[in-house]
Design a protein around this motif. Sequence first.
Motif, PDB file in Angstrom:
ATOM      1  N   ARG A 177       0.824  -1.221   0.153  1.00  0.00           N
ATOM      2  CA  ARG A 177      -0.103  -0.114  -0.006  1.00  0.00           C
ATOM      3  C   ARG A 177       0.909   1.291  -0.032  1.00  0.00           C
ATOM      4  NH1 ARG A 177      -3.269   1.788   5.487  1.00  0.00           N
ATOM      5  NH2 ARG A 177      -3.751   4.023   4.887  1.00  0.00           N
ATOM      6  N   LEU A 178       2.028   1.288   0.661  1.00  0.00           N
ATOM      7  CA  LEU A 178       2.803   2.492   0.940  1.00  0.00           C
ATOM      8  C   LEU A 178       3.299   2.729  -0.355  1.00  0.00           C
ATOM      9  CD1 LEU A 178       3.844   4.516   2.976  1.00  0.00           C
ATOM     10  CD2 LEU A 178       5.966   2.873   3.248  1.00  0.00           C
ATOM     11  N   TRP A 179       4.042   1.882  -1.104  1.00  0.00           N
ATOM     12  CA  TRP A 179       4.980   1.954  -2.291  1.00  0.00           C
ATOM     13  C   TRP A 179       3.967   1.990  -3.537  1.00  0.00           C
ATOM     14  CZ3 TRP A 179       8.497  -2.801  -0.856  1.00  0.00           C
ATOM     15  CH2 TRP A 179       9.552  -2.246   0.364  1.00  0.00           C
ATOM     16  N   PHE A 180       3.207   1.475  -3.593  1.00  0.00           N
ATOM     17  CA  PHE A 180       2.150   1.492  -4.802  1.00  0.00           C
ATOM     18  C   PHE A 180       0.717   2.182  -4.870  1.00  0.00           C
ATOM     19  CE2 PHE A 180       4.653  -2.357  -4.750  1.00  0.00           C
ATOM     20  CZ  PHE A 180       5.620  -2.027  -5.819  1.00  0.00           C
ATOM     21  N   GLU A 181       0.045   2.466  -3.475  1.00  0.00           N
ATOM     22  CA  GLU A 181      -0.988   3.076  -3.678  1.00  0.00           C
ATOM     23  C   GLU A 181      -1.139   4.354  -2.783  1.00  0.00           C
ATOM     24  OE1 GLU A 181      -3.320  -0.014  -1.914  1.00  0.00           O
ATOM     25  OE2 GLU A 181      -2.699  -1.695  -3.174  1.00  0.00           O
ATOM     26  N   ASP A 182      -0.286   4.566  -2.101  1.00  0.00           N
ATOM     27  CA  ASP A 182      -0.321   6.006  -1.270  1.00  0.00           C
ATOM     28  C   ASP A 182       0.229   7.093  -1.913  1.00  0.00           C
ATOM     29  OD1 ASP A 182      -0.504   7.835   0.679  1.00  0.00           O
ATOM     30  OD2 ASP A 182       0.347   6.580   2.081  1.00  0.00           O
ATOM     31  N   GLU A 183      -0.785   8.028  -2.397  1.00  0.00           N
ATOM     32  CA  GLU A 183      -0.453   9.466  -2.989  1.00  0.00           C
ATOM     33  C   GLU A 183       0.288  10.251  -2.109  1.00  0.00           C
ATOM     34  OE1 GLU A 183      -0.455   9.898  -6.241  1.00  0.00           O
ATOM     35  OE2 GLU A 183      -1.270   8.209  -6.914  1.00  0.00           O
ATOM     36  N   ARG A 184      -0.176  10.113  -0.835  1.00  0.00           N
ATOM     37  CA  ARG A 184       0.420  11.067   0.071  1.00  0.00           C
ATOM     38  C   ARG A 184       2.108  10.579   0.337  1.00  0.00           C
ATOM     39  NH1 ARG A 184      -2.050  12.526   5.396  1.00  0.00           N
ATOM     40  NH2 ARG A 184      -0.633  14.366   5.263  1.00  0.00           N
ATOM     41  N   PHE A 185       2.221   9.421   0.244  1.00  0.00           N
ATOM     42  CA  PHE A 185       3.582   8.989   0.677  1.00  0.00           C
ATOM     43  C   PHE A 185       4.530   9.477  -0.538  1.00  0.00           C
ATOM     44  CE2 PHE A 185       6.868   5.663  -0.249  1.00  0.00           C
ATOM     45  CZ  PHE A 185       7.538   5.817   0.942  1.00  0.00           C
ATOM     46  N   ARG A 186       4.092   9.334  -1.875  1.00  0.00           N
ATOM     47  CA  ARG A 186       4.721   9.773  -3.110  1.00  0.00           C
ATOM     48  C   ARG A 186       5.052  11.212  -2.685  1.00  0.00           C
ATOM     49  NH1 ARG A 186       0.644   6.636  -6.098  1.00  0.00           N
ATOM     50  NH2 ARG A 186       1.594   4.485  -6.393  1.00  0.00           N
ATOM     51  N   LYS A 187       4.119  11.932  -2.367  1.00  0.00           N
ATOM     52  CA  LYS A 187       4.305  13.622  -2.183  1.00  0.00           C
ATOM     53  C   LYS A 187       5.643  13.658  -1.195  1.00  0.00           C
ATOM     54  CE  LYS A 187       2.964  17.858  -2.833  1.00  0.00           C
ATOM     55  NZ  LYS A 187       2.911  18.863  -3.569  1.00  0.00           N
ATOM     56  N   ALA A 188       5.469  12.942  -0.172  1.00  0.00           N
ATOM     57  CA  ALA A 188       6.358  13.043   1.027  1.00  0.00           C
ATOM     58  C   ALA A 188       7.653  12.613   0.375  1.00  0.00           C
ATOM     59  CB  ALA A 188       6.004  12.118   2.307  1.00  0.00           C
ATOM     60  N   ILE A 189       7.822  11.505  -0.329  1.00  0.00           N
ATOM     61  CA  ILE A 189       8.980  11.244  -0.906  1.00  0.00           C
ATOM     62  C   ILE A 189       9.729  12.370  -1.828  1.00  0.00           C
ATOM     63  CG2 ILE A 189      10.232   9.911  -2.664  1.00  0.00           C
ATOM     64  CD1 ILE A 189      10.349   8.181  -0.277  1.00  0.00           C
ATOM     65  N   ALA A 190       8.809  12.860  -2.691  1.00  0.00           N
ATOM     66  CA  ALA A 190       9.195  14.025  -3.454  1.00  0.00           C
ATOM     67  C   ALA A 190       9.750  15.024  -2.756  1.00  0.00           C
ATOM     68  CB  ALA A 190       8.069  14.497  -4.512  1.00  0.00           C
ATOM     69  N   ASN A 191       8.932  15.711  -1.764  1.00  0.00           N
ATOM     70  CA  ASN A 191       9.218  16.814  -0.935  1.00  0.00           C
ATOM     71  C   ASN A 191      10.581  16.510  -0.227  1.00  0.00           C
ATOM     72  OD1 ASN A 191       7.112  18.415  -1.887  1.00  0.00           O
ATOM     73  ND2 ASN A 191       5.838  17.779  -0.211  1.00  0.00           N
ATOM     74  N   SER A 192      10.772  15.438   0.267  1.00  0.00           N
ATOM     75  CA  SER A 192      11.646  14.977   1.090  1.00  0.00           C
ATOM     76  C   SER A 192      13.159  14.933   0.104  1.00  0.00           C
ATOM     77  CB  SER A 192      11.790  13.456   1.460  1.00  0.00           C
ATOM     78  OG  SER A 192      10.873  13.676   2.582  1.00  0.00           O
ATOM     79  N   PHE A 193      13.147  14.655  -1.075  1.00  0.00           N
ATOM     80  CA  PHE A 193      14.261  14.409  -1.641  1.00  0.00           C
ATOM     81  C   PHE A 193      14.670  16.017  -2.418  1.00  0.00           C
ATOM     82  CE2 PHE A 193      14.075   9.764  -2.181  1.00  0.00           C
ATOM     83  CZ  PHE A 193      15.155   9.513  -2.015  1.00  0.00           C
ATOM     84  N   ILE A 194      13.535  16.541  -2.690  1.00  0.00           N
ATOM     85  CA  ILE A 194      14.043  18.135  -3.276  1.00  0.00           C
ATOM     86  C   ILE A 194      14.645  18.811  -1.972  1.00  0.00           C
ATOM     87  CG2 ILE A 194      12.839  20.269  -3.892  1.00  0.00           C
ATOM     88  CD1 ILE A 194      10.742  18.508  -5.263  1.00  0.00           C
TER      89      ILE A 194
END
Length: 329
Positions: A89-106
């Motif tokens: 669910r975390l890696w393939f379904e959670d849009e907020r997690f993808r947002k958190a990953i993108a913000n974190s790397f930036i």
Amino acid sequence: MATPTTTAPAPGAPAAGGQDLDGVRRTRSRELRRARLRRAMPGYAMLVPFAVLFIVFLVWPLLNSLWFAFTNYNGVKPPQWVGLDNFQRLWFEDERFRKAIANSFIYVVAAVTLTTVLSLVLAVAFRGTSWRDRIMRTLFFLPAVTSTIAVALIWRWIFSVEEFGLANTVIGWFGIERVQWLASPGWTIPILVLMAVWGGCGYGMVIFVAGINAIPEEHYESARLDGANGWQQFWYITLPQLKPVTTYVVITGLISAFQLFEAIYIIFRAVSSVGGVQDSGLMLVPYLYDMGFTKFQLGYASAIAWTLFIIIFVVSMIQIRVTRALKEL
């Protein structure tokens, strides 16, 4: 008269005098081990309190967190085993997690790069032993030893959307319209990066100063005799000699940046959700906090925590490998 003949003792038979040399060696070896153990026992006894605390407050919670990552657990009902469902669910379904990953790397790329570069510039500028250099180093290092909560509260006041905010007051002197700093998604990451650079460059500067002062002066003297200017000395002597120090500063900066929480929580909690307006400041640790302590999805939060550990570990290993490869060039 016949000459008496002597025969060698059979293998394993007692030597002259009735003593078994192998048995004597084994006995002495056991005695030496016992003596070393007796000498070491006070040290082991003194380590017991630390070992107990380490196991109870670090090892056991880590193992418990790993177990929860594979369960559905809300802190009230007993955990239910769900296998890899949380990670799927975390890696393939959670849009907020993808947002958190993108913000974190930036944020990590911008904050660590700017902090490292500025720390090196400050170290080169104030590496001397004069009173001016010592005072400047102290001033730049002060944010590193200041309370994170107090610093975050000051920055929240500086960028307050109200008229009493320092940033809006200053730009108001020039007739510029008031800016909705903390309420504008486009300003979230730049403000956080500014805070990270302001608070972290002093620590990196001190590390770089120690590294620069450890470089033998003979290298610079030889370079000056060969006609090298200041920039050439910095590029061909200082930077290569600082590779281990730079690796340390970058890796510690990466770990600290990925674990950012206090600044986001304090600055944006009065503006919007834990991740700021439209989750513009949502990163991994605030998202972990939101899922674990706001929504009480503790199993899912544990999966986020272990994902964060994997990301930090992989990024750190890549950084170390790249540094070693550059060193061999």
